[in-house]
Design a protein around this motif. Structure first.
Motif, mmCIF file in Angstrom:
data_model
loop_
_atom_site.group_PDB
_atom_site.id
_atom_site.type_symbol
_atom_site.label_atom_id
_atom_site.label_comp_id
_atom_site.label_asym_id
_atom_site.label_seq_id
_atom_site.Cartn_x
_atom_site.Cartn_y
_atom_site.Cartn_z
ATOM 1 N N TYR A 70 -6.226 0.205 -2.223
ATOM 2 C CA TYR A 70 -5.671 -0.910 -2.983
ATOM 3 C C TYR A 70 -4.886 -0.381 -4.174
ATOM 4 N N ARG A 71 -3.814 -1.110 -4.541
ATOM 5 C CA ARG A 71 -2.991 -0.709 -5.675
ATOM 6 C C ARG A 71 -2.747 -1.916 -6.575
ATOM 7 N N HIS A 72 -2.795 -1.678 -7.869
ATOM 8 C CA HIS A 72 -2.496 -2.707 -8.860
ATOM 9 C C HIS A 72 -1.032 -3.111 -8.691
ATOM 10 N N PRO A 73 -0.722 -4.420 -8.678
ATOM 11 C CA PRO A 73 0.653 -4.856 -8.416
ATOM 12 C C PRO A 73 1.654 -4.484 -9.510
ATOM 13 N N GLU A 74 1.197 -4.360 -10.744
ATOM 14 C CA GLU A 74 2.115 -4.080 -11.842
ATOM 15 C C GLU A 74 2.079 -2.630 -12.303
ATOM 16 N N ASN A 75 0.998 -1.926 -12.010
ATOM 17 C CA ASN A 75 0.860 -0.532 -12.428
ATOM 18 C C ASN A 75 0.424 0.287 -11.211
ATOM 19 N N ALA A 76 1.384 0.934 -10.569
ATOM 20 C CA ALA A 76 1.128 1.655 -9.323
ATOM 21 C C ALA A 76 0.172 2.840 -9.504
ATOM 22 N N GLU A 77 -0.035 3.274 -10.733
ATOM 23 C CA GLU A 77 -0.951 4.385 -10.982
ATOM 24 C C GLU A 77 -2.411 3.946 -10.862
ATOM 25 N N GLN A 78 -2.677 2.670 -10.962
ATOM 26 C CA GLN A 78 -4.042 2.159 -10.861
ATOM 27 C C GLN A 78 -4.323 1.827 -9.400
ATOM 28 N N THR A 79 -5.197 2.624 -8.805
ATOM 29 C CA THR A 79 -5.559 2.406 -7.406
ATOM 30 C C THR A 79 -7.068 2.368 -7.278
ATOM 31 N N TRP A 80 -7.515 1.953 -6.090
ATOM 32 C CA TRP A 80 -8.945 1.886 -5.795
ATOM 33 C C TRP A 80 -9.133 2.167 -4.318
ATOM 34 N N THR A 81 -10.148 2.947 -3.978
ATOM 35 C CA THR A 81 -10.416 3.309 -2.583
ATOM 36 C C THR A 81 -11.120 2.201 -1.817
ATOM 37 N N GLY A 82 -11.662 1.240 -2.537
ATOM 38 C CA GLY A 82 -12.449 0.198 -1.883
ATOM 39 C C GLY A 82 -13.926 0.560 -1.842
ATOM 40 N N ARG A 83 -14.247 1.695 -2.415
ATOM 41 C CA ARG A 83 -15.639 2.155 -2.477
ATOM 42 C C ARG A 83 -16.074 2.240 -3.925
ATOM 43 N N GLY A 84 -17.355 2.097 -4.121
ATOM 44 C CA GLY A 84 -17.877 2.224 -5.477
ATOM 45 C C GLY A 84 -17.571 0.995 -6.320
ATOM 46 N N ARG A 85 -17.654 1.180 -7.615
ATOM 47 C CA ARG A 85 -17.469 0.090 -8.559
ATOM 48 C C ARG A 85 -16.040 -0.439 -8.521
ATOM 49 N N GLN A 86 -15.917 -1.741 -8.488
ATOM 50 C CA GLN A 86 -14.589 -2.365 -8.505
ATOM 51 C C GLN A 86 -13.955 -2.173 -9.872
ATOM 52 N N PRO A 87 -12.679 -1.821 -9.895
ATOM 53 C CA PRO A 87 -12.008 -1.729 -11.195
ATOM 54 C C PRO A 87 -11.828 -3.128 -11.797
ATOM 55 N N ASP A 88 -11.688 -3.164 -13.103
ATOM 56 C CA ASP A 88 -11.566 -4.452 -13.802
ATOM 57 C C ASP A 88 -10.386 -5.267 -13.306
ATOM 58 N N TRP A 89 -9.263 -4.608 -13.012
ATOM 59 C CA TRP A 89 -8.092 -5.366 -12.563
ATOM 60 C C TRP A 89 -8.367 -6.067 -11.239
ATOM 61 N N MET A 90 -9.176 -5.460 -10.370
ATOM 62 C CA MET A 90 -9.520 -6.102 -9.096
ATOM 63 C C MET A 90 -10.498 -7.250 -9.336
#
Length: 109
Positions: A70-90
């Motif tokens: 997964y990738r943040h729509p406005e900041n491409a540097e913020q990604t998430w694998t879908g594993r572990g703790r969800q990032p705040d933006w998600m």
């Protein structure tokens, strides 16, 4: 080695001595075990193998890094694998009614 008169020692002193002796034995055995392992690894390396290859035991493994899903729509540097703790933006996006699928980097087929 110094002779120790155990009969003249108090129970507390005897227990402390026993604890110190056990600690010294454990330390000595650990040092010997590490030296033997290093020698075995060196011998295996000389023959072009790793110790894990020769023994069939798993060797040191490195933790594989999962690719970002997964990738943040406005900041491409913020990604998430879908594993572990969800990032705040998600978390924020899900609370606002958005779906995880909207943030997929490449949809699964």
């Amino acid at each position: 080695m110094a002779d120790i008169d155990l009969n003249r020692m108090s129970l507390d002193d005897l227990k402390k001595l026993q604890k110190d002796v056990n600690k010294a034995i454990d330390g000595y055995e650990d040092k010997q075990r590490k030296a033997a392992l290093a020698a075995a690894e060196a011998a295996a390396r000389e023959m072009g193998f790793t110790l894990a290859q020769l023994t069939g035991l798993p060797g040191k493994t490195t933790k594989s890094v999962s690719p970002a899903k997964y990738r943040h729509p406005e900041n491409a540097e913020q990604t998430w694998t879908g594993r572990g703790r969800q990032p705040d933006w998600m978390k924020d996006a899900l609370e606002n009614g958005q779906s995880k699928d909207e943030f997929l980097i490449s949809p699964a087929s």
